[in-house]
Design a protein around this motif. Structure first.
Motif, PDB file in Angstrom:
ATOM      1  N   ALA A  89      53.063  24.389 -11.263  1.00 25.27           N
ATOM      2  CA  ALA A  89      52.109  25.111 -10.415  1.00 25.27           C
ATOM      3  C   ALA A  89      52.598  25.081  -8.972  1.00 25.27           C
ATOM      4  N   LEU A  90      52.239  26.129  -8.245  1.00 26.30           N
ATOM      5  CA  LEU A  90      52.449  26.187  -6.804  1.00 26.30           C
ATOM      6  C   LEU A  90      51.112  25.939  -6.135  1.00 26.30           C
ATOM      7  N   THR A  91      51.050  24.895  -5.329  1.00 29.11           N
ATOM      8  CA  THR A  91      49.824  24.553  -4.619  1.00 29.11           C
ATOM      9  C   THR A  91      50.003  24.848  -3.133  1.00 29.11           C
ATOM     10  N   ILE A  92      49.023  25.557  -2.577  1.00 23.87           N
ATOM     11  CA  ILE A  92      49.033  25.864  -1.142  1.00 23.87           C
ATOM     12  C   ILE A  92      47.816  25.184  -0.527  1.00 23.87           C
ATOM     13  N   THR A  93      48.058  24.265   0.389  1.00 21.78           N
ATOM     14  CA  THR A  93      46.985  23.495   1.016  1.00 21.78           C
ATOM     15  C   THR A  93      46.909  23.837   2.493  1.00 21.78           C
ATOM     16  N   LEU A  94      45.704  24.181   2.945  1.00 23.36           N
ATOM     17  CA  LEU A  94      45.463  24.501   4.357  1.00 23.36           C
ATOM     18  C   LEU A  94      44.522  23.452   4.945  1.00 23.36           C
ATOM     19  N   ASP A  95      44.969  22.772   5.976  1.00 24.74           N
ATOM     20  CA  ASP A  95      44.145  21.802   6.695  1.00 24.74           C
ATOM     21  C   ASP A  95      43.861  22.339   8.100  1.00 24.74           C
ATOM     22  N   PHE A  96      42.580  22.578   8.375  1.00 22.50           N
ATOM     23  CA  PHE A  96      42.151  23.085   9.689  1.00 22.50           C
ATOM     24  C   PHE A  96      41.536  21.943  10.493  1.00 22.50           C
ATOM     25  N   THR A  97      41.912  21.854  11.754  1.00 18.37           N
ATOM     26  CA  THR A  97      41.308  20.871  12.660  1.00 18.37           C
ATOM     27  C   THR A  97      40.804  21.597  13.897  1.00 18.37           C
ATOM     28  N   ASN A  98      39.510  21.508  14.142  1.00 20.70           N
ATOM     29  CA  ASN A  98      38.886  22.102  15.329  1.00 20.70           C
ATOM     30  C   ASN A  98      38.995  21.086  16.468  1.00 20.70           C
ATOM     31  N   GLU A  99      39.736  21.417  17.474  1.00 17.78           N
ATOM     32  CA  GLU A  99      39.962  20.474  18.573  1.00 17.78           C
ATOM     33  C   GLU A  99      38.968  20.661  19.723  1.00 17.78           C
ATOM     34  N   THR A 100      37.949  21.476  19.502  1.00 16.00           N
ATOM     35  CA  THR A 100      36.976  21.730  20.575  1.00 16.00           C
ATOM     36  C   THR A 100      35.603  21.196  20.181  1.00 16.00           C
ATOM     37  N   GLY A 101      34.695  21.258  21.133  1.00 20.31           N
ATOM     38  CA  GLY A 101      33.315  20.820  20.897  1.00 20.31           C
ATOM     39  C   GLY A 101      32.400  21.945  20.463  1.00 20.31           C
ATOM     40  N   GLU A 102      32.947  23.095  20.121  1.00 22.91           N
ATOM     41  CA  GLU A 102      32.111  24.217  19.684  1.00 22.91           C
ATOM     42  C   GLU A 102      32.343  24.526  18.208  1.00 22.91           C
ATOM     43  N   LYS A 103      31.374  25.117  17.578  1.00 25.22           N
ATOM     44  CA  LYS A 103      31.496  25.537  16.188  1.00 25.22           C
ATOM     45  C   LYS A 103      32.321  26.831  16.145  1.00 25.22           C
ATOM     46  N   LEU A 104      33.252  26.897  15.176  1.00 23.26           N
ATOM     47  CA  LEU A 104      34.143  28.047  15.077  1.00 23.26           C
ATOM     48  C   LEU A 104      34.113  28.607  13.660  1.00 23.26           C
ATOM     49  N   ASP A 105      34.179  29.943  13.555  1.00 23.50           N
ATOM     50  CA  ASP A 105      34.208  30.615  12.254  1.00 23.50           C
ATOM     51  C   ASP A 105      35.585  31.221  12.012  1.00 23.50           C
TER      52      ASP A 105
END
Length: 600
Positions: A89-105
């Motif tokens: 299998a090919l696995t694609i992993t995305l890790d997002f880190t919000n570096e701010t104090g606001e909510k982001l979409d």
């Protein structure tokens, strides 16, 4: 070079070094199952966000990309994206880190497309291979989350869980998404099964050395490269020749690898020799160029080959594989004293010897020769332009290559030394070797060049190019000592030796081109075999000088020795654009370099 390759067993991904797959960008990009390209476009991406790459790394069966994402012109999110092939299998992993104090979409989207192609079709489009065949008769049935590929020979399936979705990143929050593409592959005709569609079961033992710096880095990368080349077969774990173009076992390449690494990795030497013994020629087949006793050139799981359009599912068109097989058997036995393994393969060794006597010497002149077949040139320099006469035309056959006679001599000596185990008359093979050595030093020597000719043509005229080919004779001992001394002097002169290694052809030859595949380029394995020979004849300083040149070159390739690089003697080695990395016998060269430099 902007092509990245990741691979684990039968699955290979060719992608852009910026990430993602798109055949419209480079025709070879895609996901391959053996030699079948089944996915031609693949990308997962955040919509309408500006991205800036800040890091990336490639590590064999996976790769990672680090990017900054901007929602309003200011970078606020760190994205760590990893692609990895594990368990079919090919696995694609995305890790997002919000570096701010606001909510982001974030709106996450994907693209996937399927376009089946055979590796030989891809190579033809790249310009490596001349191919004139009909289209592949296959059916591609698309499903909601995947596709089924079916032909008369192969059934393959892709399933995925990719989806578009909106992500909400909390202030200073982290979020992970993992997507999996799983693959299955089976042959409709089981008698063609050579490889298994599984992850390699064995891992290369780390080679322990206290060496630091360049030499330690070279060995570490060599182990990584070899591991990436492993595949499972009926004989256990074996290595393929090189990525991306040669993702199959090649006889010649595998046997040279045994000569380079047998003392360190006996288990894989046994697997390689067992694999080639099982597929040894057993009949006459003009299409595959198979003859009884002849050792395989290559074995591919390719639609074009399985259909019978091309002969490479099991192809025997190399003049040296059978001789190298005997050399490699002896090398393994000499290093490990494994009489039982040799006894298990007595029928194969005898069949190889019979092939030499009955079919290898085409015209009875005492040399092992070939006539042009599907591959016009059937030594290791097998490109069409690698061997020409003085007028630039292909020479008339049968062709007796210098290095092939060297391997022949080494095989005869090796068999004579194993005679007690084999139960044969060793003196017979010693006498043959003595006659061959005398004949070779008389017929191939070019007095005006103080060098050996690259080959004899069908009229027994010397093809008088100065090349690296006859220098392989140092490794097996076929060269008279005085002639060897003169040849080594020429090898180390400016027209052959550069700061990055020994060229395949002298710069004084009319056909010389440092940017060509075989006529002036530098091949690490070619140099490694020459190094072994220099040591055999007592030219230890010259061997050390060549080893240092290869090590210095490796530094410019992040210690991954490529298939070849150009012979231009500049401030740094110039890559050959379509060279395979990793390449089996180039990775094996690291162990020869280590042997020479380990006490420096």
């Amino acid at each position: 070079m902007n092509r990245w390759v990741i691979r684990n067993g039968p699955i290979m991904v060719i992608m852009d070094e910026q990430g993602g797959i798109d055949e419209r960008r480079k025709v070879e990009e895609g996901v391959y199952l053996f030699d079948l390209r089944i996915i031609s476009r693949l990308k997962i991406f955040p919509r309408d966000l500006k991205m800036c790459e800040v890091g990336k790394e490639l590590d064999g069966n996976g790769c990672r990309f680090k990017r900054l994402l901007s929602t309003d012109g200011t970078y606020k999110i760190l994205l760590d994206e990893e692609w990895r092939i594990v368990d079919n299998a090919l696995t694609i992993t995305l890790d997002f880190t919000n570096e701010t104090g606001e909510k982001l979409d974030i709106l996450l989207d994907y693209v996937i497309d399927y376009n089946y192609s055979d590796m030989f079709d891809i190579r033809a489009k790249v310009g490596h291979f001349s191919l004139s065949t009909s289209g592949i008769e296959a059916h591609l049935r698309r499903k909601e989350n995947g596709v089924v590929y079916e032909s008369r020979h192969i059934r393959a399936e892709v399933k995925h869980d990719l989806r578009s979705e909106r992500l909400e990143l909390l202030p200073h929050g982290k979020l992970r998404r993992t997507y999996t593409l799983s693959f299955s592959f089976e042959l409709q005709e089981p008698n063609e099964v050579v490889y298994e569609f599984v992850q390699p079961r064995h891992h290369l033992r780390e080679f322990s050395t206290e060496k630091e710096g360049d030499l330690g880095a070279l060995l570490k990368k060599a182990v990584d490269d070899i591991q990436e080349l492993f595949i499972e077969s009926f004989a256990g774990t074996v290595p393929v020749a090189g990525l991306p173009w040669f993702s199959a076992v090649f006889g010649r390449d595998s046997l040279v690898f045994v000569l380079e690494t047998s003392r360190y990795y006996p288990e894989f030497s046994r697997n390689i020799l067992t694999f080639l013994s099982r597929l040894q020629g057993s009949r006459f087949d003009a299409f595959r160029e198979e003859q009884p006793g002849k050792i395989l050139h290559e074995a591919r799981l390719s639609e074009r080959c399985l259909s019978g359009e091309l002969p490479f599912s099991r192809y025997y068109g190399s003049i040296d594989s059978t001789l190298l097989y005997l050399l490699a058997m002896h090398e393994y036995w000499k290093n490990h004293g494994d009489d039982m393994f040799i006894k298990m393969h007595i029928p194969n060794i005898i069949a190889a010897l019979n092939w030499i006597e009955e079919y290898g010497d085409v015209d009875g002149d005492g040399y092992v020769e070939y006539r042009r077949g599907v591959l016009k040139n059937q030594g290791w320099k097998d490109s069409d332009e690698a061997l020409m006469d003085e007028e630039g035309n292909p020479p008339e056959g049968p062709i007796a290559l210098a290095e092939v006679q060297a391997y022949f001599y080494g095989a005869l000596i090796g068999v004579s030394e194993m005679a007690g185990v084999l139960g044969i008359n060793g003196q017979k093979y010693l006498e043959k070797a003595r006659k061959l050595k005398e004949q070779f030093n008389r017929d191939f020597w070019m007095e005006d060049e103080a060098f050996f000719a690259v080959a004899l043509d069908g009229r027994k005229n010397r093809i008088d190019h100065v090349t690296s080919n006859p220098a392989h004779g140092l490794m097996t001992g076929i060269l008279d000592s005085e002639k060897a001394k003169l040849m080594v002097r020429r090898l180390m002169s400016d027209d052959m030796f550069t700061r990055w290694g020994i060229r395949t052809m002298s710069s004084k030859m009319p056909m010389y081109n440092p940017f060509s595949y075989h006529n002036g380029s530098i091949w690490p394995h070619d140099n490694a075999l020459i190094i072994k020979g220099l040591q055999r004849y007592g030219f230890h300083e010259e061997a050390r000088k060549v080893a240092i040149a290869l090590l210095n070159a490796a530094r410019h390739f992040n210690y991954h020795l490529p298939e070849l690089y150009t012979g231009y003697n500049g401030e740094k080695p110039i890559p050959y654009p379509e060279a395979c990395v990793p390449q089996l016998w180039s990775a094996g060269s690291a162990f020869v370099i280590f042997e020479v430099l380990k006490n420096s």
